[in-house]
Write an enzyme that holds these catalytic residues in place. Structure first.
Site, short mmCIF file in Angstrom:
data_model
loop_
_atom_site.label_atom_id
_atom_site.label_comp_id
_atom_site.label_asym_id
_atom_site.label_seq_id
_atom_site.Cartn_x
_atom_site.Cartn_y
_atom_site.Cartn_z
CB VAL A 254 -22.07 25.57 6.10
CG1 VAL A 254 -20.89 24.63 6.13
CG2 VAL A 254 -21.92 26.56 4.96
CG ASP A 301 -24.59 -23.00 -13.77
OD1 ASP A 301 -23.93 -22.75 -12.74
OD2 ASP A 301 -24.29 -22.58 -14.89
CD GLU A 649 -21.08 20.67 12.39
OE1 GLU A 649 -21.56 21.29 11.42
OE2 GLU A 649 -20.22 19.78 12.27
CB THR A 677 -12.15 17.22 10.57
OG1 THR A 677 -13.43 17.58 11.04
CG2 THR A 677 -11.20 18.39 10.70
CG ASP A 678 -17.34 15.79 10.27
OD1 ASP A 678 -16.48 15.52 11.13
OD2 ASP A 678 -18.42 16.33 10.50
P1 ATP Z 1 -25.47 -27.11 -15.85
O1 ATP Z 1 -26.77 -26.59 -16.36
O2 ATP Z 1 -25.49 -27.32 -14.39
O3 ATP Z 1 -24.28 -26.36 -16.31
P2 ATP Z 1 -25.08 -29.18 -17.77
O4 ATP Z 1 -23.78 -28.81 -18.31
O5 ATP Z 1 -25.36 -30.64 -17.56
O6 ATP Z 1 -25.36 -28.59 -16.38
P3 ATP Z 1 -26.25 -28.46 -20.25
O7 ATP Z 1 -25.07 -27.77 -20.77
O8 ATP Z 1 -27.61 -27.95 -20.55
O9 ATP Z 1 -26.19 -28.56 -18.69
O10 ATP Z 1 -26.14 -29.97 -20.73
C1 ATP Z 1 -27.25 -30.82 -20.62
C2 ATP Z 1 -26.85 -32.24 -20.92
O11 ATP Z 1 -26.44 -32.36 -22.29
C3 ATP Z 1 -25.70 -32.75 -20.11
O12 ATP Z 1 -26.13 -33.26 -18.87
C4 ATP Z 1 -25.13 -33.83 -20.99
O13 ATP Z 1 -25.84 -35.04 -20.80
C5 ATP Z 1 -25.41 -33.32 -22.39
N1 ATP Z 1 -24.24 -32.69 -22.99
C6 ATP Z 1 -23.44 -31.76 -22.44
N2 ATP Z 1 -22.47 -31.39 -23.28
C7 ATP Z 1 -22.66 -32.10 -24.42
C8 ATP Z 1 -22.00 -32.15 -25.69
N3 ATP Z 1 -20.94 -31.40 -25.96
N4 ATP Z 1 -22.48 -33.00 -26.61
C9 ATP Z 1 -23.55 -33.74 -26.36
N5 ATP Z 1 -24.21 -33.73 -25.20
C10 ATP Z 1 -23.79 -32.93 -24.22
#
Ligand code: ATP
Length: 838
Positions: A254, A301, A649, A677-678
């Site tokens: 033990v 990101d 112990e 206790t422990d």
């Molecule tokens: P992260 O990767 O840091 O989140 P992010 O949002 O810029 O950044 P993505 O979502 O890949 O990354 O978007 C890439 C690019 O696409 C953006 O920088 C923007 O220029 C374009 N984008 C983002 N949203 C839209 C949209 N709804 N419609 C058209 N283009 C878009």
């Protein structure tokens, strides 16, 4: 089939109530919760407890009624303590499970709204987008390039295309596109309900640490049994009393086994997971708590994690003119200025064209609620819609087709009933499909660079008069610069992470110039940047080389993240990687700690992750790493603590047998020390706060053993002292009375074990540095356990169970003096080390 009468407006509140009454909630019966009795029963199934129960039976048959009773009481007490703690852990995990409740986007009474998926009823009109998990079995009534991953139902890993009138099933996930669908079946009536258990569960598989410790406990257990058998055999051979020898062997066994260990680890990790939630980090796998502590790189990101993701358009550039925009957020109270004068869409056709694309090529919408404007949709699109309203622009006509946005394509296009195509996206990706001469293109790129260098996110807008939705030969209209301010806490968090030896690498879909500008605002050092296209050109070795510097990745696609994680892991790094999109799932799985976003992330990313950030904030990752480090350090602390107590112990027992004295501790006394206790003290040690310099220490490599050479030395050193000191006391009183000697030895050991806990509160800092009172629970545990020992010595019922007799004040004083070096020795050594290092 249930068809929806008015597909655009969804069900009314009354219809929902009616359907709810008829079909119940959209939920599967709760995954079987562990029953409290099961948890209680589990406490009595460990190998050791079984041996103890057997011992109690043997003791009973040979007529040792008090021993039987004592063992019984200790076993029960241990069981109850274990149950209370494990139940707390279980409840903490259940709370986490409930926090993972899935959401759904539904149209009801004509309004789009996010609700909990369990509130869906048959007949509801739902909207699903790429990355969503399908919340109920539903028939598509509108489908744009929809592909669904049904592997969870069919095992088929390739996505399946879905068109109008097709069914989508609960549990499958939308890989691309966007659809409207009418719910046909919910809860247990769904296909998924028939075959699967709840999703979103918190995985409680044993972590490597738990397994490592479990193994240690088993090894010690086996060794203990062998030693016990040896002693028993030896004693019998030498003609000693068999019952006494049996009890001696048992005592030794033990004493050697750190019984409380596996339970204490589980409890610490589970309570740690609960502590992390308070820091806004939700752990999906217990492993993550452990791995987080040793993370050496965070790949993050930008948008939403480092920045606020609250976009506001501040500039518009067209080949002819440049405009400024006032106002903040999604409140369309601002206006658009040209050379200091307000302009509206109706005054300026160039502006009108730009604004119209932003108003039409979108899924975002603004609603006035109370005093504020609410935006439904993605922030980039929301900002463009707000911009349109600021310029008094009318939304264009009805959308007839769409090529959706994805992080891979980085642009989006729609066609309208009046025969127009509107496109918006990242400038490079929009220019690729524009009919534009080289000189104009250069002018656009120069303007783009200018805006990006100011940290703006730049969106290009284009259009074409064409009945067919094809992204080619578009007319370039202009650029809009969106400001997305860095989160205020992130700068500090980055500094903190770097001080802790953790690298931070930004991997963004945004442009390299915008990304570099944001990095600078955040004090994130960047000496070079690589775009996704450049990463593709690099060999694995070249990528590894590049990763040795302060590099930033921009205009990446999700697939690039995978390569970057793998390259870092090959270099021996422990990688934490964030992701929110549907295509991020593989990288999240590959990373040592996949981190998904609670607010903006997709269900698919969340399912692939180990940790979910409830506030999407980078600073939370750093806090969670701090928490992970704290817990790993605490596990190391109580493992050493428990083992050093046991060592004392065992040393006392063995040395005494070798000298040939009567038993120094009785089996029941050892059980009392170890189990009653422990255990309590060790759990309190697991709650130690983070040490002040926790985030200034280097990253601990992946397989850092819980016990290193230094740890073993401490355990042995302390064990020799506590064992030796109690043995000395025992022998010095042996002439007076064996019961008194034993009581003194036993009490001394308990006091030593309690006092030695201060040596383990920090493995390198003296207590005056971390604060003597900074763990009140530990002080409480010490008070309670020492109190229990006093009761054990003076209260007749416990006296007869534990074979103790009252101690005099002198005895207590002697024990106190003997205990002093245990307090002062380690404190002195650590103070010296601390002061010389400073
Ligand atoms: P992260 O990767 O840091 O989140 P992010 O949002 O810029 O950044 P993505 O979502 O890949 O990354 O978007 C890439 C690019 O696409 C953006 O920088 C923007 O220029 C374009 N984008 C983002 N949203 C839209 C949209 N709804 N419609 C058209 N283009 C878009």
């Amino acid at each position: 089939m249930l068809k929806h009468a008015t597909p655009r407006t969804g069900l009314t509140t009354e219809q929902v109530a009616e359907a709810r009454a008829k079909y119940g909630p959209n939920a599967l019966p709760e995954a079987r919760r562990v029953h409290p009795l099961v948890v209680l029963f589990r406490q009595f199934t460990s190998f050791l407890v079984l041996i103890l129960i057997a011992a109690a039976c043997i003791a009973f048959f040979v007529g040792e009624v008090t021993d039987t009773l004592a063992i019984g009481i200790v076993v029960v007490l241990n069981g109850v303590l274990g149950f209370v703690q494990e139940w707390r852990a279980e409840t903490a995990l259940n709370t986490l499970r409930n926090m993972l409740a899935p959401q759904a986007l539904v149209v009801r009474d004509g309004q789009e709204q996010h609700i909990e998926a369990r509130a869906l009823v048959p007949g509801d009109l739902i909207i699903v987008n790429a990355g969503d998990r399908v919340p109920a079995d539903a028939e598509l009534v509108e489908a744009l390039a929809v592909q669904v991953d049904e592997s969870i139902l069919t095992g088929e890993s390739l996505p399946v295309e879905k068109a109008c009138d097709d069914m989508v099933f609960t549990g499958s996930s939308v890989v691309s596109g966007r659809a409207e669908a009418v719910v046909q079946a919910t809860g247990t009536h769904t296909e998924f309900g028939k075959i699967a258990e709840l999703t979103g569960s918190v995985d409680t598989k044993k972590t490597p640490l738990q397994r490592q410790l479990g193994r240690l406990a088993t090894q010690l257990g086996l060794a203990a049994l062998m030693v016990a058998a040896l002693i028993l055999g030896l004693g019998l051979y030498m003609g000693q009393d068999p019952v006494e020898m049996f009890m001696t062997g048992l005592s030794l066994a033990v004493a050697m086994v750190p019984e409380g260990l596996p339970a204490v680890v589980t409890i610490t990790l589970a309570l740690g997971a609960a502590a992390m939630v308070r820091q806004k980090a939700l752990v999906r796998r217990l492993q993550a708590v452990e791995t987080l502590g040793s993370a050496s790189v965070i790949c993050t990101d930008k948008t939403g994690t480092l920045t606020e993701n609250k976009m506001t358009a501040t500039r518009i550039w067209t080949p002819k003119r440049t405009y400024k925009v006032t106002g903040t957020g999604y409140d369309p109270a601002g206006h658009i200025e040209l050379d200091g004068a307000r302009v509206r869409a109706s005054d300026d056709p160039v502006l009108a064209a730009v604004l119209r694309v932003g108003m039409t090529c979108t899924h975002a919408s603004l609603h006035h609620e109370g005093d504020t404007w609410q935006m439904l949709g993605t922030p980039t699109e929301g900002a463009l819609v707000t911009l349109g309203l600021k310029g008094w622009c009318e939304a264009a006509d009805e959308i007839t087709g769409e090529i959706p946005f994805s992080s891979d394509r980085k642009r989006m296009s729609v066609s309208t009933a009046s025969g127009m195509i509107f496109t918006k996206g990242a400038p490079e990706h929009v220019l690729d499909v524009c009919a534009i001469d080289a000189a104009s293109r250069d002018a656009v790129l120069a303007a783009y660079q200018d805006m990006a260098a100011a940290g703006l996110r730049v969106i290009a807008l284009a259009q074409r008069d064409s009945p067919e939705l094809r992204e080619e030969g578009l007319e370039f209209l202009g650029l809009v610069g969106l400001i997305d301010p860095p989160r205020s806490e992130v700068r500090n968090a980055i500094t903190l992470a770097r001080a802790a030896g953790i690298r931070v690498i930004m991997i963004t879909g945004d442009s390299p110039i915008t990304a570099a500008a944001i990095a600078e605002q955040l004090d994130l050092p960047v000496t070079s940047s690589l775009t996704g296209a450049e990463v593709e050109q690099l060999s694995d070795e070249e990528l590894s080389m590049a990763l040795q510097g302060d590099v930033l990745f921009a205009r990446t696609r999700p697939a690039h993240k995978m390569r970057i994680v793998a390259a870092l892991q090959n270099a021996g790094q422990i990688v934490a990687m964030t992701g929110d999109g549907v295509n991020d799932a593989p990288a999240l799985k590959q990373a040592d700690i996949g981190i998904a976003m609670g607010v903006r992330g997709t269900d698919v990313a969340r399912d692939a992750s180990d940790l979910v950030l409830l506030d999407d904030n980078f600073a939370t990752i750093v806090r969670a790493i701090g928490e992970g480090r704290r817990q790993f350090a605490n596990v190391r602390k109580f493992v050493r603590y428990l083992l050093s107590s046991n060592a004392g112990e065992v040393i006392a027992l063995l040395a005494n047998i070798l000298i040939g004295g009567p038993l120094i501790f009785l089996a029941t006394q050892i059980l009392w020390m170890n189990l009653v206790t422990d255990g309590v003290t060790a759990v309190a040690l697991g709650l130690e706060k983070g040490e002040p310099d926790q985030m200034r220490q280097k990253v601990k490599p992946k397989n850092t053993p819980i016990l290193d050479r230094w740890g073993l030395l401490t355990i042995l050193g302390l064990g020799c002292y506590t064992g030796g000191a109690s043995l000395w006391l025992f022998w010095s009183l042996l002439e007076v009375n064996v019961d008194l000697a034993r009581t003194a030895g036993f009490t001394a050991m308990v006091v030593f074990e309690k006092i030695s806990v201060f040596a383990f509160r920090s493995l390198h800092l003296p207590c005056w540095r971390i604060g003597w009172l900074s763990n009140p629970l530990l002080l409480l545990a010490l008070a309670v356990t020492l109190g229990a020992q006093v009761v054990a010595v003076y209260w007749p019922p416990l006296q007869s169970l534990l074979h103790t007799v009252p101690l005099s004040l002198n005895h207590w004083l002697t024990i106190g003096v003997l205990a002093l070096p245990i307090l002062l020795g380690p404190e002195l050594v650590k103070s010296l080390l601390y002061l010389t290092k400073k």
